[in-house]
Design a protein around this motif. Structure first.
Motif, PDB file in Angstrom:
ATOM      1  N   THR A   1      50.704  -7.821  95.245  1.00  0.00           N
ATOM      2  CA  THR A   1      50.321  -9.182  95.791  1.00  0.00           C
ATOM      3  C   THR A   1      51.296  -9.497  94.610  1.00  0.00           C
ATOM      4  O   THR A   1      51.017 -10.618  94.860  1.00  0.00           O
ATOM      5  N   GLY A   2      51.898  -9.407  94.421  1.00  0.00           N
ATOM      6  CA  GLY A   2      52.917 -10.536  93.025  1.00  0.00           C
ATOM      7  C   GLY A   2      52.638 -10.692  91.758  1.00  0.00           C
ATOM      8  O   GLY A   2      52.881 -11.681  90.498  1.00  0.00           O
ATOM      9  N   ARG A   3      50.679 -10.192  91.526  1.00  0.00           N
ATOM     10  CA  ARG A   3      50.010 -10.332  90.542  1.00  0.00           C
ATOM     11  C   ARG A   3      49.650  -9.490  89.632  1.00  0.00           C
ATOM     12  O   ARG A   3      49.232  -8.016  89.791  1.00  0.00           O
ATOM     13  N   MET A   4      49.343  -9.220  87.945  1.00  0.00           N
ATOM     14  CA  MET A   4      48.792  -8.451  87.474  1.00  0.00           C
ATOM     15  C   MET A   4      47.882  -8.503  87.139  1.00  0.00           C
ATOM     16  O   MET A   4      47.257  -8.974  87.324  1.00  0.00           O
ATOM     17  N   MET A   5      47.341  -6.998  86.680  1.00  0.00           N
ATOM     18  CA  MET A   5      45.834  -7.107  86.670  1.00  0.00           C
ATOM     19  C   MET A   5      45.431  -7.291  84.937  1.00  0.00           C
ATOM     20  O   MET A   5      46.369  -7.285  83.949  1.00  0.00           O
ATOM     21  N   SER A   6      44.401  -7.341  84.886  1.00  0.00           N
ATOM     22  CA  SER A   6      43.823  -7.793  83.211  1.00  0.00           C
ATOM     23  C   SER A   6      43.762  -6.292  82.584  1.00  0.00           C
ATOM     24  O   SER A   6      43.273  -5.559  82.844  1.00  0.00           O
ATOM     25  N   GLU A   7      44.677  -6.862  81.363  1.00  0.00           N
ATOM     26  CA  GLU A   7      44.145  -5.507  80.752  1.00  0.00           C
ATOM     27  C   GLU A   7      43.516  -5.337  79.969  1.00  0.00           C
ATOM     28  O   GLU A   7      42.790  -3.933  79.765  1.00  0.00           O
ATOM     29  N   LYS A   8      42.874  -6.132  79.292  1.00  0.00           N
ATOM     30  CA  LYS A   8      41.608  -6.169  79.116  1.00  0.00           C
ATOM     31  C   LYS A   8      40.550  -5.594  79.596  1.00  0.00           C
ATOM     32  O   LYS A   8      39.718  -4.391  79.014  1.00  0.00           O
ATOM     33  N   LEU A   9      40.439  -6.195  81.226  1.00  0.00           N
ATOM     34  CA  LEU A   9      39.584  -5.852  82.061  1.00  0.00           C
ATOM     35  C   LEU A   9      39.534  -3.772  81.511  1.00  0.00           C
ATOM     36  O   LEU A   9      38.494  -3.954  82.470  1.00  0.00           O
ATOM     37  N   GLY A  10      41.027  -3.639  82.205  1.00  0.00           N
ATOM     38  CA  GLY A  10      41.172  -1.936  82.853  1.00  0.00           C
ATOM     39  C   GLY A  10      41.311  -1.471  81.620  1.00  0.00           C
ATOM     40  O   GLY A  10      40.434  -0.267  81.743  1.00  0.00           O
ATOM     41  N   ARG A  11      41.179  -2.311  80.492  1.00  0.00           N
ATOM     42  CA  ARG A  11      40.647  -1.123  79.454  1.00  0.00           C
ATOM     43  C   ARG A  11      39.449  -0.734  78.913  1.00  0.00           C
ATOM     44  O   ARG A  11      38.700   0.547  78.523  1.00  0.00           O
ATOM     45  N   LEU A  12      38.667  -1.830  79.122  1.00  0.00           N
ATOM     46  CA  LEU A  12      37.013  -1.949  79.546  1.00  0.00           C
ATOM     47  C   LEU A  12      36.675  -0.510  80.866  1.00  0.00           C
ATOM     48  O   LEU A  12      35.904  -0.259  80.151  1.00  0.00           O
ATOM     49  N   SER A  13      37.430  -1.041  81.680  1.00  0.00           N
ATOM     50  CA  SER A  13      36.811  -0.471  82.874  1.00  0.00           C
ATOM     51  C   SER A  13      37.201   1.144  82.476  1.00  0.00           C
ATOM     52  O   SER A  13      36.277   2.182  82.900  1.00  0.00           O
ATOM     53  N   PHE A  14      38.198   1.349  81.518  1.00  0.00           N
ATOM     54  CA  PHE A  14      38.671   2.522  81.792  1.00  0.00           C
ATOM     55  C   PHE A  14      37.813   3.719  80.717  1.00  0.00           C
ATOM     56  O   PHE A  14      37.425   4.674  81.465  1.00  0.00           O
ATOM     57  N   TRP A  15      37.118   2.822  79.668  1.00  0.00           N
ATOM     58  CA  TRP A  15      36.337   3.328  79.201  1.00  0.00           C
ATOM     59  C   TRP A  15      35.277   3.786  79.597  1.00  0.00           C
ATOM     60  O   TRP A  15      34.742   4.949  79.533  1.00  0.00           O
ATOM     61  N   MET A  16      34.225   2.805  80.391  1.00  0.00           N
ATOM     62  CA  MET A  16      34.007   2.994  80.327  1.00  0.00           C
ATOM     63  C   MET A  16      33.501   3.909  81.792  1.00  0.00           C
ATOM     64  O   MET A  16      32.506   5.144  82.262  1.00  0.00           O
ATOM     65  N   ILE A  17      34.336   4.364  82.507  1.00  0.00           N
ATOM     66  CA  ILE A  17      34.296   5.386  83.357  1.00  0.00           C
ATOM     67  C   ILE A  17      34.882   6.554  83.105  1.00  0.00           C
ATOM     68  O   ILE A  17      34.612   7.206  83.340  1.00  0.00           O
ATOM     69  N   PHE A  18      35.570   6.559  81.890  1.00  0.00           N
ATOM     70  CA  PHE A  18      35.883   7.937  81.101  1.00  0.00           C
ATOM     71  C   PHE A  18      34.489   8.685  80.504  1.00  0.00           C
ATOM     72  O   PHE A  18      34.517   9.702  80.649  1.00  0.00           O
ATOM     73  N   ILE A  19      33.943   7.616  79.896  1.00  0.00           N
ATOM     74  CA  ILE A  19      32.623   8.069  78.746  1.00  0.00           C
ATOM     75  C   ILE A  19      31.332   8.196  80.211  1.00  0.00           C
ATOM     76  O   ILE A  19      30.759   9.339  80.224  1.00  0.00           O
ATOM     77  N   GLY A  20      31.679   7.370  80.891  1.00  0.00           N
ATOM     78  CA  GLY A  20      30.577   7.488  82.128  1.00  0.00           C
ATOM     79  C   GLY A  20      30.612   9.260  83.052  1.00  0.00           C
ATOM     80  O   GLY A  20      29.263   9.944  83.731  1.00  0.00           O
ATOM     81  N   PHE A  21      31.405   8.927  83.069  1.00  0.00           N
ATOM     82  CA  PHE A  21      31.673  10.429  84.042  1.00  0.00           C
ATOM     83  C   PHE A  21      32.212  11.826  83.917  1.00  0.00           C
ATOM     84  O   PHE A  21      31.496  12.470  83.706  1.00  0.00           O
ATOM     85  N   HIS A  22      31.951  11.507  81.797  1.00  0.00           N
ATOM     86  CA  HIS A  22      31.675  12.823  82.001  1.00  0.00           C
ATOM     87  C   HIS A  22      30.336  12.895  81.351  1.00  0.00           C
ATOM     88  O   HIS A  22      29.554  13.816  81.302  1.00  0.00           O
ATOM     89  N   LEU A  23      29.743  12.146  80.918  1.00  0.00           N
ATOM     90  CA  LEU A  23      28.497  12.146  80.588  1.00  0.00           C
ATOM     91  C   LEU A  23      27.469  12.192  81.599  1.00  0.00           C
ATOM     92  O   LEU A  23      26.121  12.415  81.451  1.00  0.00           O
ATOM     93  N   THR A  24      28.063  11.589  83.179  1.00  0.00           N
ATOM     94  CA  THR A  24      27.134  12.159  84.218  1.00  0.00           C
ATOM     95  C   THR A  24      27.252  13.717  84.659  1.00  0.00           C
ATOM     96  O   THR A  24      25.988  14.222  84.644  1.00  0.00           O
ATOM     97  N   PHE A  25      28.261  13.573  84.438  1.00  0.00           N
ATOM     98  CA  PHE A  25      29.028  15.444  85.458  1.00  0.00           C
ATOM     99  C   PHE A  25      29.069  16.492  84.576  1.00  0.00           C
ATOM    100  O   PHE A  25      28.599  17.609  85.160  1.00  0.00           O
ATOM    101  N   PHE A  26      29.108  16.492  83.731  1.00  0.00           N
ATOM    102  CA  PHE A  26      29.678  17.722  82.734  1.00  0.00           C
ATOM    103  C   PHE A  26      27.866  18.395  82.113  1.00  0.00           C
ATOM    104  O   PHE A  26      27.678  19.522  82.606  1.00  0.00           O
ATOM    105  N   PRO A  27      26.554  17.598  81.953  1.00  0.00           N
ATOM    106  CA  PRO A  27      25.839  18.027  82.159  1.00  0.00           C
ATOM    107  C   PRO A  27      25.649  18.682  82.497  1.00  0.00           C
ATOM    108  O   PRO A  27      24.702  20.059  83.506  1.00  0.00           O
ATOM    109  N   MET A  28      25.562  18.429  84.244  1.00  0.00           N
ATOM    110  CA  MET A  28      25.100  19.351  85.917  1.00  0.00           C
ATOM    111  C   MET A  28      25.770  20.571  85.848  1.00  0.00           C
ATOM    112  O   MET A  28      24.505  21.478  85.930  1.00  0.00           O
TER     113      MET A  28
END
Length: 627
Positions: free
Chosen positions: A420-447
């Motif tokens: 695209t020629g444009r950078m993504m947001s580092e702030k939103l990127g870090r937020l999405s990482f922690w939400m996805i990482f924590i949310g994933f393990h809390l969702t699937f590890f108990p399975m």
């Protein structure tokens, strides 16, 4: 010739030759690999969102015992749609789309091999996706699981057209995937930049090459299986009817001979992404290049010796089960080599913890857990106990989300500036990482625990006296955290596309050739074809590096090189834009859908397909148009 023009004159001539025609039909007719790859990627992520919504619906239904949020029939459709959508409409297509976009750029050519076939493959893929989702909207979606086991999917029990829709969706998507695989193999072997010998090919390109061979070898099995299933259902053959000499287990063998390599069709590109992105954030080449290449190839070879570990409870001979147990454990060896090479790269470098690197670290943690549970289910006694329980659901998602989606999100953050020629947001990127990482393990590890407590897969409800309610409620709540993380990621993508900070040509200081051209790349990719003298060409040549000249600028032309050393062999005309791949895909789609209702569709449908192919290949008077 390009050697007699100034840079501005060369750019002007190349734009005239390579740019697509303006307007609607120009967009339909384009064969630019980057345009087609962007369409693939966007479409695949739309299917990811739709599949994620279905997953949330299932989690709401399972959050409490004896819930009545959806009825059993709709639940069967939803879990079938979720699996088929994620595997056939998202995971494989999005990985192949990344190959379509970046392989030509990384090997230094101006377009992919067989560009019209590439355009055709996208329209066929889109037709298969629309077929599946329109059936869902009409309450006629497949309801036999993403694996469509017979006899449940056969004519005895699979009334209506639901299983037929599944079978033809397979034909759509695998035809598309096979087309791309052929293009990738030819592009890597014959269109590399001069000097890019086999030992200088980027690891992402190696991973895409191995993936393409897996597609070519594995996917005919599932196309044969789906075709014979629809023949059993439509014309009265008995491939899977034991009463007439058929064999229901034949379906499982055919499906899983494709199904387990499919896991690596999805995983191997992710390995290449990690191996390509990691050096940019640690400031050094990946450790053990040769070991990584050998691990990729050996993983691809070993993946064809694992399929029976999905069938340990099918009553197969014990000696055969022992062999597949051993092979299932053996494939962890190349995976371990890759893990340790990445850790050594991190150890020897100076990591810069930007969003792409965070997702890579999340991938390593998650995939190790998924690999360990994979070794567990490779054991026949243990697999016998947890087969068809939520333990397998957890393992499957740890491998596929941890092993593919985490690297894919890292890749989107990493290559978004190039596309695209444009950078993504580092702030939103870090937020999405922690939400996805924590949310994933809390969702699937108990399975895993739900599976060990005996909760079976594919049940739409359960009794309150069973010990599953608390964990299911927790998993369902965690799933919404995971979904919120993906929502932040998609918001970041849309926002950055419109208002992201300008990126420059190489914002990460990366070493591979796709960063040697502008961001986003022009329609012709490179003003002049680069000459490669190092495995990390942009790090080896800090300013300018040599280029090959002599290609014509008044017609589309690409450079053909030798397989081993990438020595120039010929100049080859590259096909121009054409609407015929679009029309060929339309008539192919009509024939495949019609064939669900009448076997005569194959005969009569071949006529318009032949007409479209004649238009596609009809000589237009120049060597360029005849290519």
């Amino acid at each position: 010739m390009d050697s007699h023009l100034s840079a501005s004159q060369l750019d002007e001539k190349l734009h005239e030759t390579w740019d697509p025609r303006p307007g609607f039909w120009g967009a339909i007719a384009t064969v630019d690999h980057k345009v087609i790859a962007r369409r693939y990627i966007v479409t695949a992520f739309v299917f990811l969102i739709l599949g994620g919504i279905l997953a949330l619906v299932m989690r709401v239904q399972l959050a409490t015992p004896e819930a009545r949020f959806i009825d059993p029939d709709r639940y069967n459709q939803i879990f079938t749609m979720h699996g088929a959508n994620m595997m056939f409409l998202f995971a494989v297509p999005v990985m192949e789309a990344m190959a379509v976009y970046f392989v030509p750029l990384m090997v230094g050519t101006r377009n992919i091999a067989f560009p019209r076939l590439n355009a055709y493959s996208f329209w066929v893929f889109l037709g298969g996706g629309l077929l599946l989702w329109l059936s869902f909207l009409l309450d006629s979606a497949p309801d036999v699981g993403w694996f469509a086991y017979v006899p449940l999917a056969g004519p005895e029990y699979g009334a209506g057209k639901r299983a037929d829709i599944w079978a033809q969706m397979i034909t759509f998507t695998e035809l598309s995937a096979l087309s791309i695989a052929v293009e990738i193999v030819v592009t890597v072997f014959k269109l590399r930049a001069p000097g890019m010998s086999l030992d200088r090919i980027p690891l992402l390109v190696w991973s895409m090459l191995v993936m393409a061979f897996l597609v070519i070898i594995a996917m005919p099995a599932i196309m044969f299986a789906s075709s014979t299933l629809i023949m059993d259902r439509l014309v009265g053959t008995h491939f899977y009817n034991p009463a007439e000499g058929g064999d229901a287990l034949l379906w499982q063998h055919l499906f899983w001979f494709f199904g387990h390599p499919e896991v690596y069709i999805i995983f191997l590109p992710a390995v290449g992404m990690v191996s390509t992105i990691l050096p940019a954030f640690v400031g050094r080449p990946v450790f053990g290049y040769l070991a990584m290449v050998m691990a990729l190839i050996s993983t691809g070879v070993l993946s064809f010796g694992l399929w029976v570990h999905h069938m340990f409870v099918a009553g197969l001979p014990k000696l055969g089960e022992s062999f597949f147990t051993a092979s299932s454990m053996a494939i962890s060896v190349p995976a371990g080599v890759q893990i340790f090479c990445w850790l050594a790269t991190l150890w020897a470098g100076r990591p810069v913890f930007k969003t792409p690197l965070l997702f890579i670290l999340g991938f390593i943690v998650t995939f190790v857990i998924g690999g360990l549970t994979g070794v567990m289910v490779a054991s026949v006694p243990f697999d016998t106990q947890v087969h068809d329980t939520y333990f397998v659901v957890a393992h499957f998602h740890y491998v596929l989300i941890g092993g593919a989606v985490f690297p894919l999100i890292a890749a989107v953050n990493y290559w978004f500036p190039k596309v695209t020629g444009r950078m993504m947001s580092e702030k939103l990127g870090r937020l999405s990482f922690w939400m996805i990482f924590i949310g994933f393990h809390l969702t699937f590890f108990p399975m895993h625990m739900l599976g060990l407590l005996g909760m079976p897969r594919r049940v739409y409800t359960y009794q309150p006296e069973l010990p599953w309610a608390g964990l299911n409620s927790f998993v369902s709540l965690s799933a919404f955290l995971l979904a919120a993380g993906f929502l932040v990621f998609f918001v970041d993508v849309v926002r950055s596309f419109h208002r992201g900070r300008p990126a420059g040509d190489n914002p990460w200081g990366a070493a591979t050739l796709e960063w040697a051209t502008t961001s986003p790349p022009p329609s012709f990719n490179f003003r002049s074809i680069p000459v490669v003298q190092n495995r990390d060409p942009l790090w080896a040549a800090r300013t300018e590096f040599p280029v090959a000249v002599g290609l014509r600028v008044d017609r589309r032309e690409i450079l053909v090189t030798s397989v081993g050393e990438a020595q120039p062999e010929a100049r080859e005309a590259s096909p121009t834009d054409s609407v015929w791949p679009f029309w060929a895909a339309i008539v192919t789609s009509i024939m495949l859908i019609w064939s669900m209702f009448s076997a005569w569709a194959v005969l009569w449908g071949s006529i318009p397909i032949a007409i479209a192919l004649i238009g596609w290949f009809w000589p237009k008077g120049t060597a360029e148009e005849e290519s």
